[in-house]
Motif scaffolding. Structure first.
Motif, PDB file in Angstrom:
ATOM      1  N   ALA A  19      33.988  43.973  -0.959  1.00 61.08           N
ATOM      2  CA  ALA A  19      34.571  44.385   0.154  1.00 61.08           C
ATOM      3  C   ALA A  19      33.733  44.602   1.673  1.00 61.08           C
ATOM      4  O   ALA A  19      34.103  44.065   2.536  1.00 61.08           O
TER       5      ALA A  19
ATOM      6  N   ASP B 187      45.375  44.846   5.573  1.00 64.02           N
ATOM      7  CA  ASP B 187      45.599  43.347   5.408  1.00 64.02           C
ATOM      8  C   ASP B 187      44.206  42.852   4.719  1.00 64.02           C
ATOM      9  O   ASP B 187      44.231  42.259   3.986  1.00 64.02           O
ATOM     10  N   GLN B 188      43.140  43.291   5.303  1.00 63.83           N
ATOM     11  CA  GLN B 188      41.800  42.802   4.831  1.00 63.83           C
ATOM     12  C   GLN B 188      41.497  43.436   3.795  1.00 63.83           C
ATOM     13  O   GLN B 188      41.113  42.626   2.859  1.00 63.83           O
TER      14      GLN B 188
ATOM     15  N   LYS C 139      45.338  46.501  10.024  1.00 67.58           N
ATOM     16  CA  LYS C 139      44.434  45.578   9.936  1.00 67.58           C
ATOM     17  C   LYS C 139      43.509  45.803   8.753  1.00 67.58           C
ATOM     18  O   LYS C 139      43.039  44.738   8.065  1.00 67.58           O
TER      19      LYS C 139
ATOM     20  N   ALA D 110      46.043  41.919  -5.912  1.00 67.36           N
ATOM     21  CA  ALA D 110      46.614  42.171  -4.801  1.00 67.36           C
ATOM     22  C   ALA D 110      47.949  42.980  -5.277  1.00 67.36           C
ATOM     23  O   ALA D 110      48.333  43.941  -4.528  1.00 67.36           O
TER      24      ALA D 110
ATOM     25  N   ASP E 276      43.075  40.229  -3.475  1.00 66.64           N
ATOM     26  CA  ASP E 276      43.597  38.771  -3.776  1.00 66.64           C
ATOM     27  C   ASP E 276      42.477  38.019  -4.202  1.00 66.64           C
ATOM     28  O   ASP E 276      42.727  37.329  -5.296  1.00 66.64           O
ATOM     29  N   GLN E 277      41.221  38.006  -3.800  1.00 62.62           N
ATOM     30  CA  GLN E 277      40.063  37.297  -4.272  1.00 62.62           C
ATOM     31  C   GLN E 277      39.940  37.517  -5.840  1.00 62.62           C
ATOM     32  O   GLN E 277      39.371  36.532  -6.572  1.00 62.62           O
TER      33      GLN E 277
ATOM     34  N   ARG F 183      31.050  31.600  -1.280  1.00 64.27           N
ATOM     35  CA  ARG F 183      30.676  32.419  -0.225  1.00 64.27           C
ATOM     36  C   ARG F 183      29.671  33.528  -0.498  1.00 64.27           C
ATOM     37  O   ARG F 183      29.160  34.024   0.613  1.00 64.27           O
TER      38      ARG F 183
ATOM     39  N   ILE G 253      43.908  43.933   1.193  1.00 60.92           N
ATOM     40  CA  ILE G 253      44.650  42.886   0.309  1.00 60.92           C
ATOM     41  C   ILE G 253      43.867  41.718   0.061  1.00 60.92           C
ATOM     42  O   ILE G 253      44.042  41.095  -0.820  1.00 60.92           O
ATOM     43  N   ASP G 254      43.330  40.924   1.227  1.00 59.23           N
ATOM     44  CA  ASP G 254      42.566  39.996   1.098  1.00 59.23           C
ATOM     45  C   ASP G 254      41.524  39.998  -0.162  1.00 59.23           C
ATOM     46  O   ASP G 254      41.581  39.039  -0.821  1.00 59.23           O
ATOM     47  N   VAL G 255      40.962  40.873   0.063  1.00 62.30           N
ATOM     48  CA  VAL G 255      39.740  41.088  -1.026  1.00 62.30           C
ATOM     49  C   VAL G 255      40.463  41.239  -2.414  1.00 62.30           C
ATOM     50  O   VAL G 255      39.842  40.737  -3.256  1.00 62.30           O
TER      51      VAL G 255
ATOM     52  N   GLU H 213      31.628  42.667   2.408  1.00 56.35           N
ATOM     53  CA  GLU H 213      31.202  41.221   3.092  1.00 56.35           C
ATOM     54  C   GLU H 213      29.635  41.190   2.808  1.00 56.35           C
ATOM     55  O   GLU H 213      28.824  40.961   3.845  1.00 56.35           O
TER      56      GLU H 213
END
Lengths: 343, 247
Positions: B162, B125-126, B122, B137, B132-133, B195, B128-130, B164
């Motif tokens: 990261a 994945d999180q 988890k 990635a 990706d932004q 965001r 990788i999401d960051v 948030e």
């Protein structure tokens, strides 16, 4: 050639049952059977095991979080005296004595750490030496408590009591088993610790304190806790040491001892691998006994070895093994060279 | 009400007054630019706002909360993030660990001794999401120190994103970047503004005027003007002192 670091060897969560761990436990469990056969003696096993506890705890501070203490002998000594004083002044008790050793050393660590933890680099190192010398000086001057330069003599080896079972640790053979069992627990606990998030945070602080602070870590607190943790292991080792030696004396906490632990950890490769301190401690004691059997000037040869190591492989023995291993793997599987796209 | 407010900040180092009187008011959801000549006190201003230096006077509030004199990690945990002008990364480790270390979920388990790091899919994945932004990635498992300069800049931003945060302070993100990379960064910041609230120190005026909703001009440790980019361009004094050839 780029230096490799601890972070090069990836975190491995889950089971601590790695090949290195298996080898280590096997050696630990069989040492009394082959030590005399290779011309060594039982007491050496005890000594090595005690220094391993000291060195592995020390590397949490030295290798993982990257804080260079040159005064850690002090906490080994505090543990030794606390164990002895507990036996002589309060009661003869194994667990009580060891607990006293751990608590005394970590309490001292907490006080000293509070002064150190907003420093790093050369200032940190110098302050650890300063505090180490203060403790050593106290041990010599406080005759009434510590016995001055003679130290505490005749510290008993209390029996191991677990429930109804009573087991004498008076001979070196049984003491070895006890120390080895504690070392095994320490190794598993520390292995878990450095591979858990906490261990990664320690390494993050080593790499970049400022960045760690700005992503929300209380760097001061973590540095302080790590110092205390390392002094607690030093205290435990010190308690066992005074039991093995049946005495505690100021020499245990001299600057010389503090330097020795740094040298062992560096030569073994504590900056590169969890197992570095293990290699370093073993190398030191084997060199002492084997080269020392041949010549009085064995420390000269060990010192030379240290110099050559620092020049050719500053990452120490573990670094050397890592590089050799990587090269062998490459040779045996020429197609499996890691592919990296160049930007 | 503004999300982040600084009132009458003062900071001196010995006899040298670096911040004379700084007041800023940053609206939620905006991109706020800070500009001024070299040595005007922009970076010191960021250091004071994010807790690196304690101000000698004045008040800082974030989301109605007084954060004056708080420590960097305390301010960071409230949701204030920053990048650095001089690169500040965890260089010995892989790109993805730089991001994982900054994730809130990881930090909260930082003291947990039983969890594993890289087996927590988890978290990965999180992270990788960051990555990706910021378009990193594909570099996740490479060593941070080995990335080319522009991608290291992007990683700086990823580490800042990261946790948030609610507000991100970026200290000269274009410094050292070529034209192409600067253009890519502008696209990225335009994407991020949906965001996050963003505060930007910038030397590249075209870049800043293009992105910012409002700009504060700092000179001699004071805010000498604050306005929209359009209004600022018509201010002759600002134009002469700070904008140089662009205005």
């Amino acid at each position: 050639m780029r230096m490799i670091t601890l972070s090069d060897i990836p975190a491995r969560g889950g089971s601590p049952m790695t090949p290195a761990m298996a080898l280590f436990m096997l050696a630990l469990a069989t040492a009394p059977f082959w030590l005399p056969a290779v011309g060594l003696y039982q007491y050496l096993g005890i000594e090595v095991a005690i220094w391993l506890i000291f060195a592995l705890g020390f590397n949490l501070l030295f290798g993982y979080i990257g804080l260079h203490s040159f005064g850690h002998g002090a906490y080994l000594g505090i543990g030794a005296y606390a164990f002895g004083l507990f036996q002589q002044e309060i009661m003869v008790s194994l667990w009580g004595g060891l607990l006293a050793a751990i608590l005394a050393a970590s309490l001292a660590g907490a006080v000293v750490g509070a002064f150190l933890s907003h420093r790093r680099g050369i200032y940190y190192a110098l302050m650890t030496i300063g505090f180490g010398q203060i403790v050593w000086f106290c041990a010599i001057k406080l005759h009434g408590v510590t016995g001055g330069e003679d130290g505490l003599l005749g510290i008993p080896r209390p029996d191991l009591v677990v429930g109804p079972i009573r087991y004498s640790l008076a001979d070196n053979y049984s003491l070895y088993w006890f120390v080895a069992a504690i070392l095994a627990l320490v190794v598993v606990a520390l292995w878990r610790l450095v591979n858990a998030p906490f261990g990664r945070v320690l390494q993050a602080i080593r790499q970049n304190e400022t960045r760690a602070r700005f992503v929300g870590y209380n760097v001061w607190l973590i540095k302080w806790l790590t110092f205390i943790l390392s002094t607690a292991f030093a205290g435990l080792a010190g308690g066992l040491f005074s039991m093995a030696q049946e005495g505690a004396y100021p020499d245990v906490m001299s600057l010389h001892q503090s330097g020795l632990i740094v040298m062992m950890v560096l030569v073994g490769g504590g900056l590169v691998s969890f197992w570095g301190p293990v290699l370093g401690v073993i190398l030191y004691f084997v060199a002492r006994d084997i080269i020392g059997g041949v010549t009085e000037t064995w420390l000269l040869w060990f010192g030379l070895m240290f110099v050559i190591m620092v020049i050719t492989r500053p990452e120490g023995l573990a670094g050397l093994l890592h590089v050799v291993g990587a090269r062998l793997r490459k040779k045996s599987a020429p197609g499996a060279v890691p592919v990296r796209k160049e930007a | 009400m503004a999300l982040f407010v600084a009132e009458n900040l003062r900071k001196r180092f010995g006899a040298r007054v670096v911040l004379e009187n700084i007041s800023l008011s940053i609206e939620e959801g905006s991109v706020h630019g800070i500009m001024g000549p070299n040595g005007a006190g922009k970076t010191t201003c960021f250091h004071v706002l994010t807790g690196h230096h304690r101000p000698d006077g004045g008040r800082i509030t974030f989301d109605g909360r007084d954060i004056t004199g708080k420590k960097p990690h305390q301010i960071a945990r409230l949701g204030v993030s920053r990048s650095f002008q001089i690169m500040n990364l965890f260089d010995d480790t892989v790109v993805i660990e730089n991001v994982i270390l900054a994730l809130k979920q990881f930090r909260r388990n930082g003291m947990n001794l039983l969890r594993d790091v890289f087996s927590d899919t988890k978290l990965i994945d999180q992270a990788i999401d960051v990555l990706d932004q910021v378009g990193l990635a594909h570099r996740a498992w490479e060593k941070a120190a080995e990335l080319p300069y522009g991608e290291r800049r992007a990683l700086e931003i990823a580490v800042a994103l990261a946790p948030e945060p609610r507000i991100v302070f970026l200290d000269e993100p274009t410094s050292g970047l070529g034209t192409e990379a600067t253009r890519a960064l502008a696209v990225l910041i335009r994407k991020l503004r949906a965001r996050y609230t963003i505060v930007l120190i910038e030397h590249d005026m075209r870049f800043l005027f293009d992105l910012a909703d409002r700009i504060s001009v700092i000179h001699w440790g004071q805010v000498i003007d604050e306005n929209t980019p359009d209004e600022l361009q018509s201010n002759k004094w600002v134009a002469r002192s700070a904008l140089g050839e662009v205005a």
